[in-house]
Design an enzyme around this catalytic site. Structure first.
Site, PDB file in Angstrom:
ATOM      1  N   GLU A 146      45.551  33.531  45.795  1.00  0.00           N
ATOM      2  CA  GLU A 146      45.077  33.923  47.128  1.00  0.00           C
ATOM      3  C   GLU A 146      46.069  33.555  48.238  1.00  0.00           C
ATOM      4  O   GLU A 146      45.746  32.782  49.146  1.00  0.00           O
ATOM      5  CB  GLU A 146      43.704  33.291  47.408  1.00  0.00           C
ATOM      6  CG  GLU A 146      42.626  33.760  46.460  1.00  0.00           C
ATOM      7  CD  GLU A 146      41.218  33.332  46.890  1.00  0.00           C
ATOM      8  OE1 GLU A 146      41.079  32.393  47.702  1.00  0.00           O
ATOM      9  OE2 GLU A 146      40.259  33.944  46.411  1.00  0.00           O
ATOM     10  N   GLU A 297      38.133  37.115  40.622  1.00  0.00           N
ATOM     11  CA  GLU A 297      37.143  36.084  40.946  1.00  0.00           C
ATOM     12  C   GLU A 297      35.946  36.727  41.615  1.00  0.00           C
ATOM     13  O   GLU A 297      36.101  37.495  42.565  1.00  0.00           O
ATOM     14  CB  GLU A 297      37.706  35.084  41.966  1.00  0.00           C
ATOM     15  CG  GLU A 297      38.828  34.220  41.485  1.00  0.00           C
ATOM     16  CD  GLU A 297      39.244  33.195  42.559  1.00  0.00           C
ATOM     17  OE1 GLU A 297      38.497  32.983  43.538  1.00  0.00           O
ATOM     18  OE2 GLU A 297      40.330  32.620  42.405  1.00  0.00           O
TER      19      GLU A 297
END
Ligand SMILES: [Zn+2]
Length: 661
Positions: A146, A297
Site C-alpha cells: 500500500e 486484501e
C-alpha cells in the site's frame, strides 16, 4: 487466462511460534485457503542487524505451506525499515507537509527516495528474490505494501534535491518554468531551479502549478521505486509481480502498474458503499487489460484499528462480494488477515481466526466463499469478463488536480463513485478505464471530473468520435492546462474548436437557483460549471440564476459520432434523475446492447465463453433479493436445467450463473 481461482489470506508467521503456525496451516486447509501472502512487514525478522540478512525462516514457511497445498505470494518488506535504519537518522525519514519528521514505530516512516533507503531496499529485495525465487510454492510477488496510504508527498531535503532535478529535466530552463507557472504572480519569480520551493507551509495556498507538479513528481518517484524492485526480482524469479494499491493512495495507479505483471487492490468498502467496491473491480480489470486482477486484501467482516472500526458485513454479504469479484475478473479473493494480531495497532481488525485460535464472526462467510469458489471455478476458467460498450475514464492525475484544487473540499473519489453508481443502477455493463486506455470496441465514452484533458487524450477521443463513438465530456472536465493553469485561448482550450461550442462562463452554480432542463427532466445544477452559448448545439438549457436561457448540455456532430458537453452536475434527488436520464439517453441512442434490466441491489456480470456464448453471473448484494429480465432462454449452470426468458429471481445474497444458448 485464469487457471484456478485463489482464495487467500495475509499471514504473519514471524509473529507466532511453531505450534501456532502448525495450527494455522491446519485451519487454513479446513477453511479452503489456497494462497497466503507473507513477508511485507518482516524486514526486522529478515535483517535484525544491519547487513545480517537471513531469509531461511520464510523459505521454510513457503515450503511448509506448499506441502499443505497452500501457495505463496511473497512480499518485499520495505514499508517497515528496522530500528537500525531509523535510529539517529532523521535525514532518512519521511517529512510531512507541515515539516514534521516521522520517527520509528509505525510504518511508511522512511523517505522512499533517500539513497541509503533505496540501497538497503534493493539489498533486502535481492536477498529475498535469490532465496525464494525458485521455490515451487511461490506463485507471485508483491512489492512493498500500500504505497503512500498513510503518507503522501515527502518534503525532506533528499526530495528537495530530486525535485529540482525533476524540474530541470522537465522545463530545461527556469525561464520556461516561470512562463509555464506564471510566477510573476505574487513575486514568485525564480532565478534558478534551486530556488523553487517544495510546497512547504506557507501563509496561504501555493501556486497551483507548483502543488500539482510536486504531486506528479512524487507519484513518478514512487513508481520508479516499484520499478527498481521489480527489476531485481525478475533477475531471480519468473513469477508475476504486483502491488496492492487503491484509489485514495497518493500514487498514479496507471503508471505504477505499467511495469508490473498484474494489478491488485485492497478494499475495505462497507456494505453500504458497494458502489466503491464494484468500481474498483471495473477499474482494476483494466489496468492490465486481459489479465485477471487480485483483491489482495479485504476484511472477512469489518476493518478496524485502535482508533476506529467499521460496521460488520451482514451474514451472506462476504460471499456476494467474492462472487461479484470473481465474475468481474478477479483471479483471487484474499483476506486481511488470517489470524488476528495480538499486538500492534490493528488488534481489533476483523480476521478469519482470532488471536486465541478460534473462528471469528467472519469465519462462516469464509466457508461460504470457499463453497462458492469451488462451484464457479470451472465456469470462471472457461469464460472471460465481457468487454463493455460503455467506458468511463478514471484518472489519478485528475485526483492530483482535485487535491490541489478541491474547490469546496470536494471529494474526488466520492464524486467519481457517485457518477459511476448511476451506471450500475441503470444495469449498464461498464469498463472504468485508466486515462491512456485504448477505446476500441466501445460505443460511449464518459469523461467526468478530468480537469486537464491532454492533447493525447483529446486526439484519441476525437478519433473515437469520428469512428462513430459518443463522447460525453464533463462535468469539471477540460478547464485546466497541463500546468494546472487556465486556458487563454478559450475556456476549454482546443476542445471548443473541435466540438464547435462556445463556452461563455465558468463559475459555481451552487446556490444560484440555476436549474437545468434536458430530455423532459429538470434539476438544480451545482459544482464548478461551464455555461455554453445557447445555439444549434444546445440540448439542455438553464433556467434561473445568472445564466438564464444559456446551455449546460450541448451536442456536436463530428464524423460519424458526437461530442457532448455536460457543463454542470445536476444535484440532489432530482439531479440523480436528470443525470440518469442523460446517461440513459446517450447509451440508448448509441445502441448499447450489453445492458440488463435488473433491480437495484442486484448486479449482472456478463462473461463470454468460447463460441461467443454469454454467461451471466447474477448476484444479489443488498440482502433483499432481486430480479432481472432474461432476454432469451438460458441454461442454469448448476442445475443444468433450462431457464425461460423473462423475469428471473434471486434470493437474498444469492448468486446464479446462467448461460445463453
Ligand atoms: Zn523525502
Amino acid at each position: 487466462m485464469t487457471k484456478k481461482l485463489y482464495h487467500g489470506a495475509a499471514y504473519y508467521p514471524e509473529l507466532w511460534d511453531e505450534k501456532v503456525i502448525e495450527e494455522d496451516i491446519k485451519l487454513m486447509k479446513e477453511a479452503g485457503i489456497n494462497v497466503a501472502r507473507i513477508g511485507e512487514f518482516a524486514w526486522h525478522t529478515m535483517e535484525p542487524e544491519e547487513g545480517k540478512i537471513d531469509i531461511s525462516f520464510f523459505v521454510n514457511i513457503i515450503n511448509k505451506l506448499y506441502e499443505n497445498g497452500i501457495e505463496t505470494v511473497m512480499c518485499t518488506p520495505t514499508p517497515t525499515p528496522p530500528i537500525w535504519f531509523t535510529h539517529n537518522h532523521p535525514e532518512r525519514m519521511y517529512v510531512n507537509q507541515n515539516g514534521e519528521t516521522m520517527g520509528h514505530g509505525s510504518r511508511q516512516h522512511a523517505c522512499t527516495n533517500h539513497p541509503y533507503f533505496r540501497q538497503k531496499a534493493n539489498e533486502i529485495t535481492e536477498h529475498i528474490a535469490k532465496a525464494i525465487g525458485h521455490l515451487p510454492g511461490l506463485i507471485g510477488w508483491q512489492i512493498d505494501n500500500e504505497f503512500k496510504c498513510h503518507v503522501s508527498e515527502c518534503m525532506c531535503k533528499t526530495c528537495q534535491g530530486l525535485w529540482h532535478e525533476w524540474l530541470e529535466n522537465r522545463y530545461e530552463t527556469v525561464e520556461n518554468l516561470n512562463e509555464a507557472w506564471g510566477t510573476k504572480i505574487w513575486s514568485e519569480y525564480y532565478h534558478s531551479f534551486e530556488q523553487v520551493p517544495q510546497p512547504h507551509p506557507a501563509p496561504f495556498l501555493h501556486n497551483s502549478s507548483l502543488s500539482t507538479k510536486y504531486r506528479q513528481f512524487s507519484m513518478e518517484k514512487i513508481a520508479e521505486f516499484s520499478d527498481s524492485q521489480a527489476e531485481i526480482i525478475r533477475k531471480y524469479s519468473s513469477e508475476p509481480i504486483t502491488h496492492n494499491s487503491n484509489i485514495p493512495f497518493a500514487v498514479d495507479n496507471e503508471r505504477l502498474f505499467e511495469n508490473l505483471d498484474f494489478a491488485s487492490f485492497d478494499t475495505y468498502a462497507t456494505q453500504e458503499n458497494k458502489a466503491s467496491y464494484l468500481m474498483n473491480c471495473d477499474l482494476w480489470r483494466n489496468f492490465k487489460k486481459g489479465k485477471d486482477f487480485w483483491i489482495m486484501e479485504t476484511s472477512t467482516s469489518y476493518a478496524a484499528s485502535l482508533e476506529s472500526y467499521a460496521s460488520p458485513h451482514a451474514n451472506g454479504y462476504l460471499k456476494a462480494e467474492a462472487v461479484a469479484a470473481y465474475a468481474l475478473g478477479a483471479e483471487a479473493f484474499c483476506y486481511w488477515l488470517w489470524r488476528q494480531q495480538r499486538a500492534g495497532c490493528e488488534q481489533p481488525h476483523g480476521s478469519v481466526i482470532s488471536a486465541w485460535g478460534e473462528p471469528t464472526v467472519g469465519f462462516q462467510g469464509v466457508l461460504e466463499v470457499e463453497e462458492m469458489r469451488k462451484k464457479i471455478e470451472p465456469i470462471m476458467i472457461s469464460t472471460r469478463p465481457l468487454q463493455a460498450e460503455v467506458a468511463l475514464t478514471y484518472s489519478d492525475q485528475a485526483k492530483a488536480y482535485f487535491q490541489t484544487e478541491p474547490h469546496q473540499q470536494m471529494d474526488f473519489r466520492g464524486l467519481v463513485t457517485n457518477f459511476y453508481h448511476h451506471f450500475v443502477s441503470l444495469g449498464i455493463h461498464r469498463d472504468v478505464l485508466p486515462e491512456s486506455a485504448h477505446l476500441e470496441g466501445y460505443k460511449v465514452l464518459f469523461t467526468p471530473f478530468l480537469p486537464h484533458i491532454s492533447d493525447e487524450y483529446r486526439e484519441r477521443a476525437v478519433e473515437f468520435v469520428k469512428n462513430g463513438g459518443t463522447w460525453i465530456v464533463g462535468p469539471i472536465s477540460g478547464g485546466r492546462t497541463g500546468e494546472h493553469t487556465i486556458h487563454t485561448d478559450a475556456a476549454l482550450g482546443k476542445l471548443e474548436e473541435v466540438s464547435g461550442v462556445k463556452a461563455l462562463y465558468t463559475y459555481p452554480l451552487d446556490g444560484t437557483g440555476s436549474k437545468g432542463t434536458a430530455f423532459g427532466e429538470s434539476a438544480p445544477l451545482g459544482l464548478w460549471s461551464t455555461v455554453f452559448e445557447n445555439d444549434e448545439t444546445t440540448v439542455g438549457t438553464i433556467k434561473g440564476g445568472n445564466s438564464e436561457g444559456k446551455a449546460f448540455l450541448t451536442e456536436s456532430k463530428l464524423g460519424n459520432g458526437k461530442i457532448v458537453h455536460l457543463g454542470s452536475l445536476p444535484i440532489g434527488e432530482e439531479g440523480d434523475i436528470l443525470l440518469k436520464k442523460i446517461i440513459d439517453h446517450y447509451v440508448t441512442s448509441a445502441d448499447v446492447t450489453v445492458r440488463t434490466n435488473v433491480s437495484n441491489g442486484t448486479i449482472v456480470a456478463p462473461r463470454v465463453g468460447e463460441n461467443s456464448t454469454q454467461t451471466w453471473v447474477i448476484v444479489n448484494m443488498d440482502g433483499q433479493g432481486g430480479q432481472v429480465d432474461l432476454p432469451a432462454e438460458a441454461i442454469d449452470e448448476f442445475s443444468r436445467e433450462s431457464v425461460s426468458a423473462g423475469k428471473f429471481e434471486v434470493g437474498p445474497y444469492e448468486y446464479r450463473v446462467i448461460t445463453f444458448k
